[in-house]
Design a protein around this motif. Structure first.
Motif, PDB file in Angstrom:
ATOM      1  N   TYR A  50       0.978  -1.147  -0.063  1.00 20.32           N
ATOM      2  CA  TYR A  50       0.033   0.041  -0.021  1.00 20.32           C
ATOM      3  C   TYR A  50       0.965   1.291  -0.053  1.00 20.32           C
ATOM      4  CZ  TYR A  50      -3.501  -3.304   1.116  1.00 20.32           C
ATOM      5  OH  TYR A  50      -4.671  -4.297   1.235  1.00 20.32           O
ATOM      6  N   LYS A  51       0.357   2.254  -0.704  1.00 18.95           N
ATOM      7  CA  LYS A  51       1.149   3.670  -0.823  1.00 18.95           C
ATOM      8  C   LYS A  51       1.257   4.246   0.723  1.00 18.95           C
ATOM      9  CE  LYS A  51       0.015   4.317  -5.443  1.00 18.95           C
ATOM     10  NZ  LYS A  51      -0.505   5.377  -6.503  1.00 18.95           N
ATOM     11  N   THR A  52       2.316   5.063   0.840  1.00 16.63           N
ATOM     12  CA  THR A  52       2.370   5.941   2.175  1.00 16.63           C
ATOM     13  C   THR A  52       2.904   6.941   1.696  1.00 16.63           C
ATOM     14  OG1 THR A  52       4.722   5.069   2.082  1.00 16.63           O
ATOM     15  CG2 THR A  52       3.183   3.787   3.522  1.00 16.63           C
ATOM     16  N   ASN A  53       2.382   8.202   2.312  1.00 13.37           N
ATOM     17  CA  ASN A  53       2.941   9.381   2.294  1.00 13.37           C
ATOM     18  C   ASN A  53       4.268   9.930   2.933  1.00 13.37           C
ATOM     19  OD1 ASN A  53       2.669  10.257   4.922  1.00 13.37           O
ATOM     20  ND2 ASN A  53       0.556  10.712   4.910  1.00 13.37           N
ATOM     21  N   LYS A  54       4.847  11.063   2.563  1.00 11.39           N
ATOM     22  CA  LYS A  54       6.055  11.487   3.045  1.00 11.39           C
ATOM     23  C   LYS A  54       6.489  11.057   4.839  1.00 11.39           C
ATOM     24  CE  LYS A  54       7.229  14.693  -0.170  1.00 11.39           C
ATOM     25  NZ  LYS A  54       7.492  16.154  -0.622  1.00 11.39           N
ATOM     26  N   LYS A  55       5.429  11.122   5.359  1.00 12.72           N
ATOM     27  CA  LYS A  55       5.361  10.827   6.915  1.00 12.72           C
ATOM     28  C   LYS A  55       5.366   9.419   7.324  1.00 12.72           C
ATOM     29  CE  LYS A  55       3.113  15.235   8.132  1.00 12.72           C
ATOM     30  NZ  LYS A  55       1.848  15.657   8.799  1.00 12.72           N
ATOM     31  N   GLY A  56       4.974   8.511   6.125  1.00 10.54           N
ATOM     32  CA  GLY A  56       5.060   7.092   6.332  1.00 10.54           C
ATOM     33  C   GLY A  56       3.631   6.764   6.585  1.00 10.54           C
ATOM     34  N   GLU A  57       2.593   7.611   6.611  1.00  6.41           N
ATOM     35  CA  GLU A  57       1.257   7.285   6.737  1.00  6.41           C
ATOM     36  C   GLU A  57       0.653   6.564   5.561  1.00  6.41           C
ATOM     37  OE1 GLU A  57       0.461  10.997   9.848  1.00  6.41           O
ATOM     38  OE2 GLU A  57       0.143  11.264   7.622  1.00  6.41           O
ATOM     39  N   PHE A  58      -0.306   5.587   5.748  1.00  5.47           N
ATOM     40  CA  PHE A  58      -0.977   4.878   4.693  1.00  5.47           C
ATOM     41  C   PHE A  58      -1.777   5.690   4.065  1.00  5.47           C
ATOM     42  CE2 PHE A  58       0.821   1.402   6.983  1.00  5.47           C
ATOM     43  CZ  PHE A  58       1.618   0.614   5.943  1.00  5.47           C
ATOM     44  N   GLN A  59      -1.783   5.985   2.663  1.00  6.22           N
ATOM     45  CA  GLN A  59      -2.673   6.591   1.915  1.00  6.22           C
ATOM     46  C   GLN A  59      -4.203   5.903   1.565  1.00  6.22           C
ATOM     47  OE1 GLN A  59       0.102   7.859  -1.218  1.00  6.22           O
ATOM     48  NE2 GLN A  59      -0.221   9.971  -0.962  1.00  6.22           N
ATOM     49  N   LYS A  60      -5.246   6.558   1.733  1.00  3.68           N
ATOM     50  CA  LYS A  60      -6.805   5.992   1.469  1.00  3.68           C
ATOM     51  C   LYS A  60      -7.130   6.994   0.267  1.00  3.68           C
ATOM     52  CE  LYS A  60      -7.126   4.490   5.946  1.00  3.68           C
ATOM     53  NZ  LYS A  60      -7.818   4.623   7.319  1.00  3.68           N
ATOM     54  N   ASP A  61      -8.153   6.298  -0.363  1.00  4.03           N
ATOM     55  CA  ASP A  61      -8.835   6.759  -1.509  1.00  4.03           C
ATOM     56  C   ASP A  61     -10.337   7.712  -0.783  1.00  4.03           C
ATOM     57  OD1 ASP A  61     -10.683   4.840  -1.026  1.00  4.03           O
ATOM     58  OD2 ASP A  61     -10.304   3.742  -2.510  1.00  4.03           O
ATOM     59  N   LYS A  62     -11.030   8.270  -1.644  1.00  2.00           N
ATOM     60  CA  LYS A  62     -12.097   8.940  -1.034  1.00  2.00           C
ATOM     61  C   LYS A  62     -13.114   8.049  -0.318  1.00  2.00           C
ATOM     62  CE  LYS A  62     -14.415   8.631  -5.671  1.00  2.00           C
ATOM     63  NZ  LYS A  62     -15.137   9.425  -6.631  1.00  2.00           N
ATOM     64  N   ASN A  63     -12.858   6.768  -0.564  1.00  2.40           N
ATOM     65  CA  ASN A  63     -13.965   5.886   0.233  1.00  2.40           C
ATOM     66  C   ASN A  63     -13.254   5.265   1.370  1.00  2.40           C
ATOM     67  OD1 ASN A  63     -16.115   5.884  -1.815  1.00  2.40           O
ATOM     68  ND2 ASN A  63     -15.007   4.494  -3.092  1.00  2.40           N
ATOM     69  N   GLY A  64     -12.215   5.717   1.684  1.00  3.09           N
ATOM     70  CA  GLY A  64     -11.502   5.242   2.742  1.00  3.09           C
ATOM     71  C   GLY A  64     -10.643   4.050   2.788  1.00  3.09           C
ATOM     72  N   ASN A  65     -10.478   3.544   1.584  1.00  3.68           N
ATOM     73  CA  ASN A  65      -9.654   2.390   1.452  1.00  3.68           C
ATOM     74  C   ASN A  65      -8.388   2.627   1.002  1.00  3.68           C
ATOM     75  OD1 ASN A  65     -12.265   0.502   1.532  1.00  3.68           O
ATOM     76  ND2 ASN A  65     -12.649   1.319  -0.579  1.00  3.68           N
ATOM     77  N   LEU A  66      -7.459   1.738   1.564  1.00  2.00           N
ATOM     78  CA  LEU A  66      -6.066   1.854   1.338  1.00  2.00           C
ATOM     79  C   LEU A  66      -5.667   1.648  -0.280  1.00  2.00           C
ATOM     80  CD1 LEU A  66      -4.704  -0.420   4.229  1.00  2.00           C
ATOM     81  CD2 LEU A  66      -4.499   2.316   4.024  1.00  2.00           C
ATOM     82  N   ILE A  67      -4.614   2.491  -0.806  1.00  2.00           N
ATOM     83  CA  ILE A  67      -4.507   2.574  -1.975  1.00  2.00           C
ATOM     84  C   ILE A  67      -3.315   1.364  -2.450  1.00  2.00           C
ATOM     85  CG2 ILE A  67      -3.865   3.916  -4.119  1.00  2.00           C
ATOM     86  CD1 ILE A  67      -4.891   6.427  -2.574  1.00  2.00           C
ATOM     87  N   LEU A  68      -3.511   0.533  -3.215  1.00  3.29           N
ATOM     88  CA  LEU A  68      -2.549  -0.560  -3.506  1.00  3.29           C
ATOM     89  C   LEU A  68      -1.353   0.245  -4.331  1.00  3.29           C
ATOM     90  CD1 LEU A  68      -4.631  -3.470  -4.737  1.00  3.29           C
ATOM     91  CD2 LEU A  68      -2.894  -3.335  -2.824  1.00  3.29           C
TER      92      LEU A  68
END
Length: 623
Positions: A388-406
């Motif tokens: 799953y994708k993470t941002n610069k802070k290492g937090e997992f990114q989510k789509d508009k529906n709240g699902n983790l982005i592969l």
């Protein structure tokens, strides 16, 4: 308006093949190139004016030659006339070269011929010339020789060098193999200090580039440096160690990748000397790693996780098989498989070092290996970060529906043999893996037969589906524990779906004195093929059962029907009657036997003996 399909012309296909094959640059002592102008006469085949599409002709005629025949994308290269054209050109080259590779290519499909015989196992995509040259330089691996060498090395390190710790013996040898892989100077006559420093120096240099991606590789050097010897003065032992390591290294470096990994044999042979590690690892036999790879349909594009990887058996087996499918160690995809498609976690520090060494022996230092505890949140986040994708802070990114982005390179398959005991968190590890890989990931685990039933494995079914249970032969593990392969699909609750189960009662291996269980009669491959097909079809064997998850979570071995013979009944009744009368059964039996034998007449003729009882009975038989 219907748009017409566009196809590359033969000239365009030939130009692209030139780049892919590496025929586009000058090379010493080789004639190579493409085109339709150059004749065989110009290439040194006097009087022949035919023109090949591509050629690789070494000055050394003992080396393989390559002839290329190209067609446009619109052409079907199954057409016999194109094959005949290629074979004709190969036969011209074969007047000077013993080994000729013919390649028929239309920009999409490839057909490869070795000395005019089609190689159906060759890569289905066009490769660099080194791949086709290697088709003639494959060396079969002598498995028995690896067994023997491993035993000699283990005995030498244990008795002559005095290394008491089994894992230290394995790590010392593995590091020597890594160093040998990277051209360390290990020669007869060098003293122990020089040998150890040569290994350490080469190891350090070989890791420099790889450490940019995996800093944990430093741990391998640390563990190697900590290994102590009780005796380092036996020159004959040092020379033998160097000789034996060099022999195994030659086998590892061969181009023979037929699913039989040299290091798989090596590690399994070493592991026979210790039943179980302090961290609960039970190492997976090589033939079972191959079987599990096929059970969940892994191919060259999959990304494999083993979150309790031990010495790396599943990862190396996957690497070997995937690279073979991609076209071999010289295939373009081989580096990508090594660098981006294998993920491993190991908690034990020394075994993690061993896994690093195992990957480096195969010239792969970039595999994603981490020393973590899969029972922890840190390990869960690491597994999740591989999909799953993470941002610069290492937090997992989510789509508009709240699902983790592969990510594009997410984990697709799991192969594992976690530590079996509850105290090492067996089902916690399994649970954490199933929860943190993407939904619909096929996951195969080796577990004790009754593990899910004894340790509340039903909780796993709330978020994952247990699809299959394959009970393995009783003698797979020397520790005496009986096991099954449990195949899950992550992210989908069971919802009472029935589970396919079956029982492989025999793997064809036999126990060899002082060498453990081996496939000495080469039975396993046909057994594996048969069971892969049975499990795929879910039919074809009388051990197959479908079970309800609400009733069982293990293969149900049929209970033997109760049978009693007339003789058994009579014996039981007689024993009971003599017990009631206070008669000693053993003493009575001995007296009765003595009376019958020694109060009878005995006659012997040829090989036939007759015992005539006084009451007229007859006890006769052939001698």
């Amino acid at each position: 308006m219907i748009k017409k399909a566009t196809y590359r012309t033969e000239d365009q296909v030939r130009d692209s093949a030139k780049i892919i094959l590496g025929f586009d640059a000058a090379e010493a002592k080789v004639q190579q190139g493409t085109g339709q102008i150059t004749t065989f006469n110009q290439l040194g085949f006097t009087g022949i004016n035919d023109k090949p599409d591509g050629w690789y002709l070494p000055d050394d005629h003992n080396m393989p030659a390559i002839i290329l025949e190209t067609k446009s994308e619109a052409e079907d290269i199954s057409n016999q006339k194109w094959i005949d054209e290629l074979i004709k050109n190969c036969n011209i080259v074969a007047t000077k070269y013993k080994q000729v590779v013919g390649i028929l290519y239309n920009g999409i499909d490839v057909r490869v011929f070795k000395n005019n015989i089609e190689d159906t196992e060759a890569s289905i995509t066009l490769q660099n010339k080194t791949y086709y040259i290697a088709l003639f330089t494959k060396n079969a691996i002598d498995k028995q020789r690896i067994y023997n060498l491993t035993k000699k090395i283990n005995d030498c390190l244990h008795t002559e060098f005095g290394i008491k710790n089994l894992y230290h013996r394995m790590i010392f040898t593995a590091c020597a193999l890594v160093a040998k892989r990277y051209d360390a100077i290990l020669i007869k006559g060098m003293d122990f200090s020089l040998m150890k420093n040569s290994i350490l120096s080469t190891l350090s240099k070989s890791l420099e580039e790889n450490k940019k991606q995996n800093l944990k590789l430093d741990l391998l050097i640390e563990v190697y440096s900590e290994i102590k010897m009780n005796n380092a003065s036996n020159q004959e032992a040092i020379d033998n160690f160097i000789k034996w390591v060099s022999e195994i290294s030659d086998c590892v470096n061969s181009d023979y990748w037929n699913g039989e990994d040299v290091m798989g044999i090596f590690f399994n042979e070493f592991n026979r000397y210790k039943k179980k590690s302090e961290s609960g690892q039970v190492f997976t036999p090589d033939h079972i790693t191959s079987f599990m790879y096929r059970l969940i349909d892994i191919d060259q594009n999959d990304r494999i996780l083993d979150a309790a990887c031990g010495s790396g058996a599943f990862l190396v087996k996957s690497m070997c098989n995937m690279i073979k499918e991609a076209g071999g160690i010289n295939a373009k995809k081989a580096p990508e498989i090594k660098e981006t498609q294998l993920f491993g976690i190991e908690f034990d520090r020394e075994i993690f070092a061993l896994a690093c060494a195992n990957m480096l022996i195969h010239k792969d230092g970039k595999t994603n290996l981490e020393q973590l505890d899969t029972r922890t949140q840190e390990a869960c986040d690491w597994i999740k970060s591989k999909s799953y994708k993470t941002n610069k802070k290492g937090e997992f990114q989510k789509d508009k529906n709240g699902n983790l982005i592969l990510t594009n390179n997410y984990i697709t398959k799991v192969l594992m043999n976690p530590p079996f005991e509850r105290k090492y968190g067996c089902l916690t590890i399994v649970n954490n893996v199933l929860l943190n890989v993407p939904p619909h990931t096929k996951c195969a685990f080796i577990l004790p037969d009754k593990k899910l039933e004894k340790d509340n494995g039903a909780k796993l079914l709330k978020h994952s589906t247990l699809e299959k249970i394959i009970k393995l032969p009783e003698k797979i593990f020397s520790e005496g524990v009986t096991t099954s392969i449990f195949i899950f699909e992550s992210g989908t609750p069971q919802n009472n779906k029935e589970i396919f189960t079956c029982y492989i009662e025999d793997d064809g291996l036999e126990t060899v004195k002082n060498q453990g269980r081996q496939d000495i009669k080469d039975r396993w491959q046909s057994i594996e093929d048969k069971w892969v097909e049975i499990i795929r079809k879910q039919s074809g064997d009388n051990t197959i059962k479908w079970i309800k998850p609400s009733e069982h979570l293990s293969y149900q071995v049929p209970e033997k029907e109760f049978e009693i013979s007339e003789e058994d009944f009579t014996k039981t009744m007689m024993d009971y009657l003599m017990f009631k009368q206070g008669i000693d059964v053993k003493e009575f039996g001995e007296k009765l036997l003595t009376k019958v034998l020694y109060s009878s007449s005995v006659e012997s003729k040829d090989d036939y003996v007759s015992i005539m009882l006084k009451n007229g009975g007859d006890c006769s038989g052939q001698n």
